[in-house]
Design a protein around this motif. Sequence first.
Motif, short mmCIF file in Angstrom:
data_model
loop_
_atom_site.label_atom_id
_atom_site.label_comp_id
_atom_site.label_asym_id
_atom_site.label_seq_id
_atom_site.Cartn_x
_atom_site.Cartn_y
_atom_site.Cartn_z
N ASP A 73 0.85 -1.19 0.00
CA ASP A 73 0.00 0.00 0.00
C ASP A 73 0.89 1.24 0.00
O ASP A 73 1.36 1.69 1.04
N LEU A 74 1.12 1.79 -1.17
CA LEU A 74 1.99 2.95 -1.28
C LEU A 74 1.30 4.22 -0.80
O LEU A 74 1.96 5.17 -0.38
N SER A 75 -0.03 4.24 -0.85
CA SER A 75 -0.76 5.43 -0.38
C SER A 75 -0.50 5.68 1.10
O SER A 75 -0.24 6.83 1.51
N ALA A 76 -0.55 4.62 1.90
CA ALA A 76 -0.32 4.78 3.33
C ALA A 76 1.11 5.22 3.60
O ALA A 76 1.37 6.08 4.46
N PHE A 77 2.06 4.63 2.87
CA PHE A 77 3.46 5.01 3.04
C PHE A 77 3.67 6.47 2.69
O PHE A 77 4.33 7.22 3.41
N LEU A 78 3.08 6.90 1.58
CA LEU A 78 3.26 8.28 1.13
C LEU A 78 2.61 9.26 2.10
O LEU A 78 3.19 10.32 2.40
N ALA A 79 1.45 8.91 2.60
CA ALA A 79 0.77 9.78 3.56
C ALA A 79 1.59 9.95 4.83
O ALA A 79 1.62 11.02 5.43
N ALA A 80 2.27 8.88 5.24
CA ALA A 80 3.10 8.96 6.45
C ALA A 80 4.41 9.69 6.19
O ALA A 80 4.88 10.45 7.05
N ALA A 81 4.99 9.51 5.02
CA ALA A 81 6.28 10.13 4.70
C ALA A 81 6.16 11.63 4.48
O ALA A 81 7.07 12.40 4.82
N GLN A 101 -0.56 7.72 -8.81
CA GLN A 101 -1.95 7.92 -8.41
C GLN A 101 -2.03 8.37 -6.96
O GLN A 101 -2.80 9.28 -6.61
N ALA A 102 -1.22 7.75 -6.09
CA ALA A 102 -1.23 8.13 -4.67
C ALA A 102 -0.79 9.58 -4.51
O ALA A 102 -1.36 10.34 -3.71
N ALA A 103 0.24 9.98 -5.24
CA ALA A 103 0.73 11.36 -5.15
C ALA A 103 -0.33 12.34 -5.62
O ALA A 103 -0.52 13.41 -5.02
N ALA A 104 -1.05 12.00 -6.70
CA ALA A 104 -2.10 12.88 -7.20
C ALA A 104 -3.22 13.04 -6.18
O ALA A 104 -3.74 14.14 -5.96
N THR A 105 -3.58 11.93 -5.52
CA THR A 105 -4.64 11.98 -4.51
C THR A 105 -4.26 12.88 -3.35
O THR A 105 -5.09 13.61 -2.81
N LEU A 106 -2.97 12.85 -2.97
CA LEU A 106 -2.50 13.65 -1.84
C LEU A 106 -1.97 15.02 -2.28
O LEU A 106 -1.41 15.76 -1.46
N HIS A 107 -2.12 15.34 -3.57
CA HIS A 107 -1.69 16.63 -4.13
C HIS A 107 -0.20 16.87 -3.93
O HIS A 107 0.24 17.97 -3.61
N ILE A 108 0.57 15.81 -4.13
CA ILE A 108 2.03 15.89 -4.07
C ILE A 108 2.56 15.80 -5.50
O ILE A 108 2.22 14.86 -6.22
#
Length: 419
Positions: A73-81, A101-108
């Motif tokens: 789950d890269l989304s969880a990792f990215l949100a924590a990092a 996709q995870a970065a786009a969702t978190l606006h990174i």
Amino acid sequence: MKVLWLVSSILPQAAQACGLQGDTVSGGWLTGQLNALRPVSELHLQVLCVTGQKSLTGTQDGVTYSLFPKNSDLSAFLAAAKPDLVHIWGTEYPAAAAMQQAAATLHIPALINMQGVMRRIADHLCDGLPEKVQHSPKLWHWVDKLIPGELVDDMQAQFYRLADAETSVLVRARYVTGRTDFDWLAVNEVNHNARYYPCNETLRPCFYTGSLWQPRAAAAPILFLPQGNYPIKNLHTLIQALPAVLQVYPCARLHIAGWPPLDKGPLLRPVTDGLFPYKAYCRKLAQRLGVAEHIRYLGPLDAASMRQAYLDADVFVLPSTCENSPNSLGEAMLLGLPCVVSHAGGIPDMLTHEREGLIYGNATDAGALANYILQVLQSPDGGAALGQAARARALQTHDPRTNALTLWKIYADILGQQP
């Protein structure tokens, strides 16, 4: 500035930080780029290596390394990092799309790094190969499911699947970095709106120091090919060029980095030949042309051994049917070894014909390849002038400080900061 790198292999620094040993470690030129960036005090790097291994984390020289199994789950990792920017190295592996996709969702913001150009590799994989090598009978596809081999048609189909994945990533990309006109055109074909940043490679550290290549009056000259087990590297054309070289230099040898074709003896040879049709074709071709005894496989080579293989050679040969900016060519140039290369992909961006090397037009033209190899070997200086010019060019292209500053400025530009 916090930047998260996503890579699809275990970098040597990551292995050391996480206490790993063994042959799963790779990374090539990423090692050099990472080392060059570390002195930038304003930059905090975190590297995520998505591999088939278990989850591990470690820190070395101020850089945090995390190893994640594939499909994590890269989304969880990215949100924590919580990085300011994500730098995705490569386009075709599943984690690249997932991280984008995870970065786009978190606006990174995400920077996509071009490595190969998958569709062009797929298009040119079989150049110069007979139809019977390109397409295996149904029997071997059935056997391949039980005993995995390297069927060329399956290989090409896989490259086309990777090309589709790459296109999907590039279509959604806002920021892309690459290093040749070849990869810039590939980006522009599918996404006119992406901002493209040129940035060259920093190669492995050992190629910047130590002894350089020296010409020698060799009655038994050595040609060096950095890889020969896949059709894209075009060993088959180089084998076809060898008889012409041997007419002038009967004791010439071809050294190839990597393992030789699998051979389990005469009883199992039909099976290995069926499962590995390209390697079998090259072996039989060499035997038919009477050059098999002049070919030597060196086995897998680490950086130091690879460096020595360049120094032991008289000509570096890269007849690939498709490349972007091959690391092996940059390494040979840094050492001052004269190079004969094909006019394929991004190779012409790395050196100029008759100034820093010799470039022949059609990758599968064995006659042209042989002529240029002989031109180097028969030149009064043994190719020294070409090698020296190649080194001067490579020292600029692959300058660690320049490339690190360029990449840092790319990060700053995307984030709207002044470096």
